[in-house]
Scaffold this active site. Structure first.
Site, PDB file in Angstrom:
ATOM      1  N   ASP A 241       1.134  -1.356   0.391  1.00 35.93           N
ATOM      2  CA  ASP A 241       0.131   0.132  -0.490  1.00 35.93           C
ATOM      3  C   ASP A 241       0.714   1.079   0.267  1.00 35.93           C
ATOM      4  O   ASP A 241       0.283   2.025   0.341  1.00 35.93           O
ATOM      5  CB  ASP A 241      -1.059  -0.182   1.584  1.00 35.93           C
ATOM      6  CG  ASP A 241      -0.097  -0.440   2.024  1.00 35.93           C
ATOM      7  OD1 ASP A 241       0.837  -0.732   2.590  1.00 35.93           O
ATOM      8  OD2 ASP A 241      -0.388   0.487   4.071  1.00 35.93           O
ATOM      9  N   GLU A 242       2.115   1.025  -0.310  1.00 32.93           N
ATOM     10  CA  GLU A 242       2.572   2.364  -0.500  1.00 32.93           C
ATOM     11  C   GLU A 242       3.218   3.317  -1.776  1.00 32.93           C
ATOM     12  O   GLU A 242       3.080   1.875  -2.919  1.00 32.93           O
ATOM     13  CB  GLU A 242       4.263   1.900  -0.125  1.00 32.93           C
ATOM     14  CG  GLU A 242       5.944   3.163  -0.041  1.00 32.93           C
ATOM     15  CD  GLU A 242       7.071   2.738   0.756  1.00 32.93           C
ATOM     16  OE1 GLU A 242       7.478   3.848   0.955  1.00 32.93           O
ATOM     17  OE2 GLU A 242       6.562   1.341   0.877  1.00 32.93           O
TER      18      GLU A 242
END
Length: 315
Positions: free
Chosen positions: A251-252
């Site tokens: 999720d980066e």
């Protein structure tokens, strides 16, 4: 250290054009040497000029990372070399062989550059080669001009486009269509080169979706995927033109921009985290474009992001 996928793609692209020029130079020099033993008295004036032009193209690519001007000179030399041989050829067979390097160059252009620019360059290459064919003293059929155009543009669109798709697939995240980590390195290198020429700094902003694991656990991975695609779409739509947007993993995400000071970078980051369906935390790092983004700036931006998360939890 640069990821292997990005390193392989970048090294491969850098090798193709100089390899083509080197092969042309050697072949034309061999033709010049062989012409000395030609009992028919046929010279190799075109090959002499072509080998010299190919050598100029190789010199233009001498720096490890040549700038766009040098790259353009090398491409022009690769296009001009076979065209020069055609202008002086008196034998039809020579015109057939001259078509082959033009087709290889068209493949390289279509696989390497953006679609519109690549097509413009390939059309210019086809026009140059066809003009040289028509100016040659060899008695070639007029239909060969059509053959040249079809072969050069057809090679670019059929095989060069396939190469471009394969490269894009290796450097793009399949879920969000943004750059993946390898693609981020590749795009960052190009962006940093431009920033260095303009004497601009470079900034990386990293983004992390808050409590993303809870989204997956509570709503399922399909919902998590929708969150990621929504975040990527908003970042892409709101990021400045010319910036680099990537999903680094999980999720980066990261956005890379140039020409911003610290205050402008922070203001941009604040703008980019607004409007998401989930909470997003950011971190920033600003530095010289000559540094390695992944090795130097990205860890600093990550540390800044975790500092912000810790401050919010403690507050």
């Amino acid at each position: 250290m640069m990821p292997n996928a990005a390193s392989s793609v970048m090294d491969g692209r850098r090798r193709v054009l100089p390899s083509l020029l080197a092969v042309l130079m050697v072949l034309y020099l061999v033709a010049v040497f062989a012409s000395r033993f030609d009992t028919n008295g046929a010279g190799a004036v075109g090959e002499m000029w072509a080998s010299a032009v190919a050598a100029i193209g190789l010199l233009a690519l001498a720096p490890r990372r040549p700038n766009p001007v040098r790259q353009g000179i090398a491409i022009a030399c690769a296009a001009a070399a076979p065209a020069l041989t055609m202008v002086f050829h008196e034998y039809v067979e020579g015109q057939v062989w001259a078509l082959i390097p033009a087709m290889f160059l068209a493949l390289y252009l279509r696989a390497t550059y953006r679609v519109v620019l690549a097509r413009v360059l390939c059309i210019a290459l086809a026009a140059l080669s066809t003009t040289a064919l028509l100016l040659s003293p060899a008695p070639v059929p007029i239909l060969w001009a059509i053959l040249y155009v079809v072969c050069i543009l057809g090679a670019a669109e059929m095989f060069g486009a396939l190469g471009a798709d394969l490269i894009a697939g290796a450097l793009r995240d399949p879920l969000t269509a943004t750059w993946n980590r390898a693609g981020f390195t590749y795009a960052a290198a190009n962006l940093a080169d431009g920033a260095a020429r303009r004497w601009e700094n470079i900034a990386v902003i990293v983004f992390d979706v808050d409590h993303f694991k809870a989204v997956n656990d509570r709503l399922g991975h399909a919902a998590g995927d929708r969150v990621l695609t929504d975040v990527a779409e908003r970042l892409t739509n709101k990021a400045p033109a010319g910036s680099v947007v990537a999903r680094l993993g999980g999720d980066e995400f990261a956005v890379l921009v140039t020409g911003h000071d610290a205050g402008q970078v922070d203001a941009l980051a604040q703008e980019l985290i607004e409007g998401h369906r989930v909470g997003v935390t950011y971190g920033t790092a600003l530095g010289d474009p000559n540094v390695d983004v992944l090795d130097s700036l990205l860890p600093l931006a990550d540390a800044d992001m975790y500092r912000r998360k810790a401050l919010r939890r403690s507050g």
